[in-house]
Design an enzyme around this catalytic site. Sequence first.
Site, PDB file in Angstrom:
ATOM      1  N   ARG A 153      11.569  -5.854   4.504  1.00 42.29           N
ATOM      2  CA  ARG A 153      11.347  -4.399   4.328  1.00 42.29           C
ATOM      3  C   ARG A 153      12.413  -3.593   5.077  1.00 42.29           C
ATOM      4  O   ARG A 153      12.789  -3.912   6.191  1.00 42.29           O
ATOM      5  CB  ARG A 153       9.960  -4.030   4.858  1.00 42.29           C
ATOM      6  CG  ARG A 153       9.712  -2.523   4.883  1.00 42.29           C
ATOM      7  CD  ARG A 153       8.255  -2.150   4.956  1.00 42.29           C
ATOM      8  NE  ARG A 153       7.517  -2.778   6.037  1.00 42.29           N
ATOM      9  CZ  ARG A 153       6.192  -2.763   6.143  1.00 42.29           C
ATOM     10  NH1 ARG A 153       5.458  -2.158   5.214  1.00 42.29           N
ATOM     11  NH2 ARG A 153       5.598  -3.348   7.154  1.00 42.29           N
ATOM     12  N   LYS A 168       0.830  -1.212   0.000  1.00 44.60           N
ATOM     13  CA  LYS A 168       0.000   0.000   0.000  1.00 44.60           C
ATOM     14  C   LYS A 168       0.866   1.264   0.000  1.00 44.60           C
ATOM     15  O   LYS A 168       0.644   2.187  -0.778  1.00 44.60           O
ATOM     16  CB  LYS A 168      -0.934   0.027   1.236  1.00 44.60           C
ATOM     17  CG  LYS A 168      -1.837  -1.188   1.360  1.00 44.60           C
ATOM     18  CD  LYS A 168      -2.721  -1.102   2.577  1.00 44.60           C
ATOM     19  CE  LYS A 168      -1.978  -1.122   3.898  1.00 44.60           C
ATOM     20  NZ  LYS A 168      -1.264  -2.389   4.172  1.00 44.60           N
ATOM     21  N   ARG A 171       0.344  -8.621  14.076  1.00 49.40           N
ATOM     22  CA  ARG A 171      -0.210  -7.616  13.153  1.00 49.40           C
ATOM     23  C   ARG A 171      -1.128  -8.270  12.133  1.00 49.40           C
ATOM     24  O   ARG A 171      -2.175  -7.709  11.778  1.00 49.40           O
ATOM     25  CB  ARG A 171       0.920  -6.845  12.476  1.00 49.40           C
ATOM     26  CG  ARG A 171       1.554  -5.848  13.456  1.00 49.40           C
ATOM     27  CD  ARG A 171       2.859  -5.290  12.948  1.00 49.40           C
ATOM     28  NE  ARG A 171       2.703  -4.618  11.684  1.00 49.40           N
ATOM     29  CZ  ARG A 171       3.663  -4.521  10.769  1.00 49.40           C
ATOM     30  NH1 ARG A 171       4.842  -5.070  10.984  1.00 49.40           N
ATOM     31  NH2 ARG A 171       3.437  -3.886   9.665  1.00 49.40           N
ATOM     32  N   ARG A 189      -8.699   1.302  10.103  1.00 52.00           N
ATOM     33  CA  ARG A 189      -8.273  -0.068  10.397  1.00 52.00           C
ATOM     34  C   ARG A 189      -9.300  -0.846  11.204  1.00 52.00           C
ATOM     35  O   ARG A 189      -9.072  -2.022  11.512  1.00 52.00           O
ATOM     36  CB  ARG A 189      -6.967  -0.030  11.172  1.00 52.00           C
ATOM     37  CG  ARG A 189      -5.716  -0.337  10.316  1.00 52.00           C
ATOM     38  CD  ARG A 189      -4.518  -0.203  11.211  1.00 52.00           C
ATOM     39  NE  ARG A 189      -3.381  -0.975  10.881  1.00 52.00           N
ATOM     40  CZ  ARG A 189      -2.319  -0.511  10.222  1.00 52.00           C
ATOM     41  NH1 ARG A 189      -2.337   0.696   9.694  1.00 52.00           N
ATOM     42  NH2 ARG A 189      -1.258  -1.267  10.071  1.00 52.00           N
ATOM     43  N   ARG A 197      12.131  -1.922  10.726  1.00 51.40           N
ATOM     44  CA  ARG A 197      11.185  -1.556  11.787  1.00 51.40           C
ATOM     45  C   ARG A 197      11.148  -2.661  12.842  1.00 51.40           C
ATOM     46  O   ARG A 197      11.136  -3.840  12.501  1.00 51.40           O
ATOM     47  CB  ARG A 197       9.784  -1.390  11.181  1.00 51.40           C
ATOM     48  CG  ARG A 197       9.605  -0.106  10.418  1.00 51.40           C
ATOM     49  CD  ARG A 197       8.350  -0.094   9.565  1.00 51.40           C
ATOM     50  NE  ARG A 197       7.138  -0.582  10.227  1.00 51.40           N
ATOM     51  CZ  ARG A 197       5.937  -0.622   9.650  1.00 51.40           C
ATOM     52  NH1 ARG A 197       5.778  -0.194   8.410  1.00 51.40           N
ATOM     53  NH2 ARG A 197       4.884  -1.070  10.292  1.00 51.40           N
TER      54      ARG A 197
HETATM   55  P1  ADP Z   1       2.294  -1.817   3.214  1.00 52.20           P
HETATM   56  O1  ADP Z   1       2.338  -0.308   3.127  1.00 52.20           O
HETATM   57  O2  ADP Z   1       1.062  -2.406   2.603  1.00 52.20           O
HETATM   58  O3  ADP Z   1       2.539  -2.322   4.602  1.00 52.20           O
HETATM   59  P2  ADP Z   1       4.845  -1.672   1.755  1.00 52.20           P
HETATM   60  O4  ADP Z   1       4.529  -0.772   0.615  1.00 52.20           O
HETATM   61  O5  ADP Z   1       5.647  -1.095   2.871  1.00 52.20           O
HETATM   62  O6  ADP Z   1       3.487  -2.371   2.315  1.00 52.20           O
HETATM   63  O7  ADP Z   1       5.598  -2.963   1.141  1.00 52.20           O
HETATM   64  C1  ADP Z   1       6.055  -4.021   1.978  1.00 52.20           C
HETATM   65  C2  ADP Z   1       7.395  -4.522   1.475  1.00 52.20           C
HETATM   66  O8  ADP Z   1       7.208  -5.195   0.216  1.00 52.20           O
HETATM   67  C3  ADP Z   1       8.439  -3.435   1.228  1.00 52.20           C
HETATM   68  O9  ADP Z   1       9.703  -3.961   1.572  1.00 52.20           O
HETATM   69  C4  ADP Z   1       8.338  -3.168  -0.281  1.00 52.20           C
HETATM   70  O10 ADP Z   1       9.587  -2.733  -0.831  1.00 52.20           O
HETATM   71  C5  ADP Z   1       7.967  -4.548  -0.824  1.00 52.20           C
HETATM   72  N1  ADP Z   1       7.063  -4.487  -1.978  1.00 52.20           N
HETATM   73  C6  ADP Z   1       6.069  -3.589  -2.213  1.00 52.20           C
HETATM   74  N2  ADP Z   1       5.405  -3.859  -3.350  1.00 52.20           N
HETATM   75  C7  ADP Z   1       5.995  -4.997  -3.844  1.00 52.20           C
HETATM   76  C8  ADP Z   1       5.756  -5.806  -5.008  1.00 52.20           C
HETATM   77  N3  ADP Z   1       4.772  -5.508  -5.874  1.00 52.20           N
HETATM   78  N4  ADP Z   1       6.550  -6.898  -5.187  1.00 52.20           N
HETATM   79  C9  ADP Z   1       7.531  -7.206  -4.299  1.00 52.20           C
HETATM   80  N5  ADP Z   1       7.797  -6.484  -3.185  1.00 52.20           N
HETATM   81  C10 ADP Z   1       7.048  -5.399  -2.967  1.00 52.20           C
HETATM   82  P1  AMP Z   2       1.757   0.531   9.369  1.00 48.11           P
HETATM   83  O1  AMP Z   2       2.893   1.464   9.093  1.00 48.11           O
HETATM   84  O2  AMP Z   2       0.510   0.897   8.618  1.00 48.11           O
HETATM   85  O3  AMP Z   2       2.152  -0.916   9.202  1.00 48.11           O
HETATM   86  O4  AMP Z   2       1.393   0.730  10.914  1.00 48.11           O
HETATM   87  C1  AMP Z   2       2.325   0.457  11.937  1.00 48.11           C
HETATM   88  C2  AMP Z   2       1.614   0.458  13.301  1.00 48.11           C
HETATM   89  O5  AMP Z   2       1.092   1.764  13.589  1.00 48.11           O
HETATM   90  C3  AMP Z   2       0.410  -0.483  13.433  1.00 48.11           C
HETATM   91  O6  AMP Z   2       0.789  -1.828  13.737  1.00 48.11           O
HETATM   92  C4  AMP Z   2      -0.349   0.173  14.585  1.00 48.11           C
HETATM   93  O7  AMP Z   2       0.258  -0.094  15.839  1.00 48.11           O
HETATM   94  C5  AMP Z   2      -0.147   1.670  14.282  1.00 48.11           C
HETATM   95  N1  AMP Z   2      -1.218   2.166  13.390  1.00 48.11           N
HETATM   96  C6  AMP Z   2      -1.066   2.581  12.102  1.00 48.11           C
HETATM   97  N2  AMP Z   2      -2.255   2.976  11.597  1.00 48.11           N
HETATM   98  C7  AMP Z   2      -3.177   2.792  12.572  1.00 48.11           C
HETATM   99  C8  AMP Z   2      -4.578   2.981  12.659  1.00 48.11           C
HETATM  100  N3  AMP Z   2      -5.291   3.436  11.627  1.00 48.11           N
HETATM  101  N4  AMP Z   2      -5.192   2.677  13.840  1.00 48.11           N
HETATM  102  C9  AMP Z   2      -4.494   2.236  14.880  1.00 48.11           C
HETATM  103  N5  AMP Z   2      -3.174   1.999  14.877  1.00 48.11           N
HETATM  104  C10 AMP Z   2      -2.505   2.270  13.722  1.00 48.11           C
END
Ligand code: ADP
Ligand code: AMP
Length: 225
Positions: A132, A19, A176, A94, A165
């Site tokens: 990541r 995302k 999660r 969420r 992270r």
């Molecule tokens: P989200 O925001 O949904 O948690 P991220 O955008 O941070 O996901 O992506 C999660 C991980 O997967 C990151 O390390 C990113 O570089 C990798 N990633 C994102 N899109 C793709 C894809 N289409 N194919 C392979 N790896 C991806």
């Molecule tokens: P994310 O970067 O989206 O993976 O979020 C990392 C962490 O931030 C989550 O595991 C939650 O602890 C907190 N968080 C992010 N967005 C929300 C939300 N909309 N509501 C509650 N907690 C959140």
Amino acid sequence: MTANKRTFMVFMGPPGAGKGTQARILQEKLGLPQISTGDLFRYNLKNETELGLLAKSYMDAGDLVPDEVTIRMVEERLTRADCAPGAIFDGFPRNLVQVVALDEMLADEGGLSLVPMLTVDDDEVMRRITGRRICRTCGAVYHVEFNPPKVAGVCDIDGGELYQRDDDKADTVKNRLYVYYKQTSPLVGYYFAKELLAEVDGSQPPAAVTADLLAVLAEHGIAPG
Ligand code: ADP
Ligand code: AMP
Ligand code: ZN
């Protein structure tokens, strides 16, 4: 849809679906800011604000930060000037309380335009999350294998240090995912019933996902300006 209607979208999908990656690409193409609640919490944590310290224990456990503070943070973010054309929400809402709050925030705007949903299976989610890496300076997202920086451990954009992270380590990731299936996945049905949901195959390489997203957006009259 009127000509000057603001465009608000929610990107849905499990943690690690891509995302943030896609929202960062599309915010440039569409001129809509990405509002990532996770990024906002991490920014607050880095700056040791009261909000950041409050959020920390929940984030470390992989649990949701309480709704009241999360919703207030989003409301405040929406008052910033860059949201004039709309916004892409990433990681918000969420749960059902947050969904209702967002509906109320956007009531005068005609609500959401679309909810693209990135589908990715759990094994791929685990591979993506555990590989990541994030830039300490600008928050850019990399993957050690699937989207590596030019120089290992260094951000391509600003030379910032890349880190993993704490909540991307295997133990927290499981909770999660549990929280996602229990609290967030019911929103898929909610948005489906409102005829806002548009599924995109998130398991493809990033550029193919972007192309499919742009195609779905175009079908709904949302195009790069
Ligand atoms: P989200 O925001 O949904 O948690 P991220 O955008 O941070 O996901 O992506 C999660 C991980 O997967 C990151 O390390 C990113 O570089 C990798 N990633 C994102 N899109 C793709 C894809 N289409 N194919 C392979 N790896 C991806
Ligand atoms: P994310 O970067 O989206 O993976 O979020 C990392 C962490 O931030 C989550 O595991 C939650 O602890 C907190 N968080 C992010 N967005 C929300 C939300 N909309 N509501 C509650 N907690 C959140
Ligand atoms: Zn950077």
